[in-house]
Motif scaffolding. Structure first.
Motif, PDB file in Angstrom:
ATOM      1  N   SER A  80     -48.437  35.100   0.268  1.00  0.00           N
ATOM      2  CA  SER A  80     -49.883  34.892   0.234  1.00  0.00           C
ATOM      3  C   SER A  80     -50.526  35.471  -1.030  1.00  0.00           C
ATOM      4  O   SER A  80     -51.665  35.146  -1.356  1.00  0.00           O
ATOM      5  CB  SER A  80     -50.530  35.515   1.469  1.00  0.00           C
ATOM      6  N   GLN A  81     -49.792  36.327  -1.742  1.00  0.00           N
ATOM      7  CA  GLN A  81     -50.214  36.841  -3.052  1.00  0.00           C
ATOM      8  C   GLN A  81     -48.958  37.212  -3.816  1.00  0.00           C
ATOM      9  O   GLN A  81     -47.862  37.277  -3.245  1.00  0.00           O
ATOM     10  CB  GLN A  81     -51.159  38.043  -2.890  1.00  0.00           C
ATOM     11  N   SER A  82     -49.112  37.453  -5.082  1.00  0.00           N
ATOM     12  CA  SER A  82     -47.958  37.725  -5.928  1.00  0.00           C
ATOM     13  C   SER A  82     -47.181  38.956  -5.442  1.00  0.00           C
ATOM     14  O   SER A  82     -47.796  39.978  -5.086  1.00  0.00           O
ATOM     15  CB  SER A  82     -48.421  37.930  -7.370  1.00  0.00           C
ATOM     16  N   VAL A  83     -45.871  38.862  -5.415  1.00  0.00           N
ATOM     17  CA  VAL A  83     -45.009  39.970  -5.014  1.00  0.00           C
ATOM     18  C   VAL A  83     -44.733  40.846  -6.239  1.00  0.00           C
ATOM     19  O   VAL A  83     -44.149  40.381  -7.226  1.00  0.00           O
ATOM     20  CB  VAL A  83     -43.688  39.450  -4.415  1.00  0.00           C
ATOM     21  N   ILE A  84     -45.181  42.092  -6.141  1.00  0.00           N
ATOM     22  CA  ILE A  84     -45.069  43.002  -7.277  1.00  0.00           C
ATOM     23  C   ILE A  84     -43.621  43.189  -7.692  1.00  0.00           C
ATOM     24  O   ILE A  84     -42.735  43.405  -6.843  1.00  0.00           O
ATOM     25  CB  ILE A  84     -45.723  44.355  -6.925  1.00  0.00           C
ATOM     26  N   ARG A  85     -43.369  43.096  -8.981  1.00  0.00           N
ATOM     27  CA  ARG A  85     -42.045  43.296  -9.587  1.00  0.00           C
ATOM     28  C   ARG A  85     -40.975  42.380  -8.977  1.00  0.00           C
ATOM     29  O   ARG A  85     -39.783  42.659  -9.056  1.00  0.00           O
ATOM     30  CB  ARG A  85     -41.622  44.759  -9.482  1.00  0.00           C
ATOM     31  N   ASN A  86     -41.419  41.283  -8.368  1.00  0.00           N
ATOM     32  CA  ASN A  86     -40.491  40.353  -7.699  1.00  0.00           C
ATOM     33  C   ASN A  86     -39.566  41.080  -6.722  1.00  0.00           C
ATOM     34  O   ASN A  86     -38.380  40.752  -6.592  1.00  0.00           O
ATOM     35  CB  ASN A  86     -39.666  39.568  -8.724  1.00  0.00           C
ATOM     36  N   GLY A 111     -36.910  32.512  -8.400  1.00  0.00           N
ATOM     37  CA  GLY A 111     -38.347  32.509  -8.190  1.00  0.00           C
ATOM     38  C   GLY A 111     -39.011  33.749  -8.731  1.00  0.00           C
ATOM     39  O   GLY A 111     -38.360  34.726  -9.123  1.00  0.00           O
ATOM     40  N   SER A 112     -40.326  33.702  -8.749  1.00  0.00           N
ATOM     41  CA  SER A 112     -41.127  34.832  -9.213  1.00  0.00           C
ATOM     42  C   SER A 112     -42.553  34.644  -8.739  1.00  0.00           C
ATOM     43  O   SER A 112     -42.933  33.546  -8.296  1.00  0.00           O
ATOM     44  CB  SER A 112     -41.080  34.945 -10.739  1.00  0.00           C
ATOM     45  N   GLY A 113     -43.336  35.718  -8.858  1.00  0.00           N
ATOM     46  CA  GLY A 113     -44.731  35.632  -8.447  1.00  0.00           C
ATOM     47  C   GLY A 113     -44.866  35.497  -6.939  1.00  0.00           C
ATOM     48  O   GLY A 113     -44.665  36.474  -6.214  1.00  0.00           O
ATOM     49  N   ALA A 114     -45.178  34.304  -6.476  1.00  0.00           N
ATOM     50  CA  ALA A 114     -45.381  34.085  -5.043  1.00  0.00           C
ATOM     51  C   ALA A 114     -44.446  33.026  -4.454  1.00  0.00           C
ATOM     52  O   ALA A 114     -44.543  32.727  -3.263  1.00  0.00           O
ATOM     53  CB  ALA A 114     -46.835  33.694  -4.771  1.00  0.00           C
ATOM     54  N   ASP A 115     -43.570  32.448  -5.254  1.00  0.00           N
ATOM     55  CA  ASP A 115     -42.682  31.389  -4.783  1.00  0.00           C
ATOM     56  C   ASP A 115     -41.226  31.731  -5.059  1.00  0.00           C
ATOM     57  O   ASP A 115     -40.852  31.947  -6.222  1.00  0.00           O
ATOM     58  CB  ASP A 115     -43.024  30.058  -5.460  1.00  0.00           C
TER      59      ASP A 115
END
Lengths: 121, 109
Positions: free
Chosen positions: B26-32, B67-71
């Motif tokens: 639902s939002q960017s995952v910090i440091r993936n 993936g990165s960010g939110a996906d």
């Protein structure tokens, strides 16, 4: 061998209290967070909270804050999950888990075998 | 609190096929800081992937994360019979709670 060994299955009546345990071995218990994860019958994983045994720093999920108590006794390398008054909806398997890396809240690479808690009259 | 949504809910494939599982935050995952776990009936979860793309110790190279960010995506290149299980993603990058997705069941077609 690094492992987490949990206490055995419990059958408890509604309204009763319960404390289950998770004993770590094969590593420095105080150097790693220990988390608790719930899995209700046929459902997914829910992160409940975790504790850092060195100083008993505890973080709860808002969904479980006030519903359970997490604690640890570093003298016996054991973490605990406790309820004061169980409900039928607390019926689940409860897992403890340890992160990959000391001192961090990393992904969990070590899991206990799970404790089945059944709340029924 | 970050909500993780996994898709599809159930994936029906045959051994030897390629599996692609998705996890959207639902939002960017910090440091993936995104992990994938495999769970078989009656067993505790097993860590497959951490940091979005690093394989855990002893995990076969047919499992890969991206993936990165939110996906984020978990790919199993060629399914073996023992790969049919439920898969969960988890984020551990922001402040607690370190939420899990609802799971994807990978079943034999």
């Amino acid at each position: 061998e690094v492992q987490l060994v949990q206490s055995g299955a419990e059958v408890i009546k509604p309204g009763e209290s319960l404390k289950i345990s998770c004993k770590g071995s094969g590593y420095t218990f105080t150097s790693y967070w220990i988390a608790w994860v719930r899995q209700m019958p046929g459902k997914g994983l829910e992160w409940m909270g975790l504790i850092y045994p060195a100083d008993s720093d505890i973080r709860y999920s808002p969904s479980f804050q006030g519903q359970v108590t997490i604690s640890a006794d570093k003298s016996v390398s054991t973490a605990y999950l406790q309820w004061r008054s169980l409900k039928a909806s607390d019926t689940a398997i409860y897992y403890c888990a340890r992160p990959r890396t000391a001192g961090t809240t990393d992904a969990f690479d070590i899991w206990g075998q799970g404790t089945m808690v059944t709340v029924s009259s | 609190e970050i909500v993780l949504t996994q898709s599809p809910g159930t994936l029906s494939l045959s051994p030897g096929e390629r599996a692609t599982l998705s996890c959207r935050a639902s939002q960017s995952v910090i440091r993936n800081y995104l992990a994938w776990y495999q769970q078989k009936p009656g067993q505790a979860p097993r860590l497959l992937i951490y940091g979005a793309s690093s394989r855990a110790t002893g995990i076969p190279d047919r499992f890969s994360g991206s993936g990165s960010g939110a996906d984020f995506t978990l790919t199993i290149s060629r399914l073996e019979p023992e790969d049919f299980a439920v898969y969960y993603c988890q984020q551990y990058g922001s402040s607690p709670p370190y939420t899990f997705g609802q799971g994807t069941k990978l079943e034999i077609k």
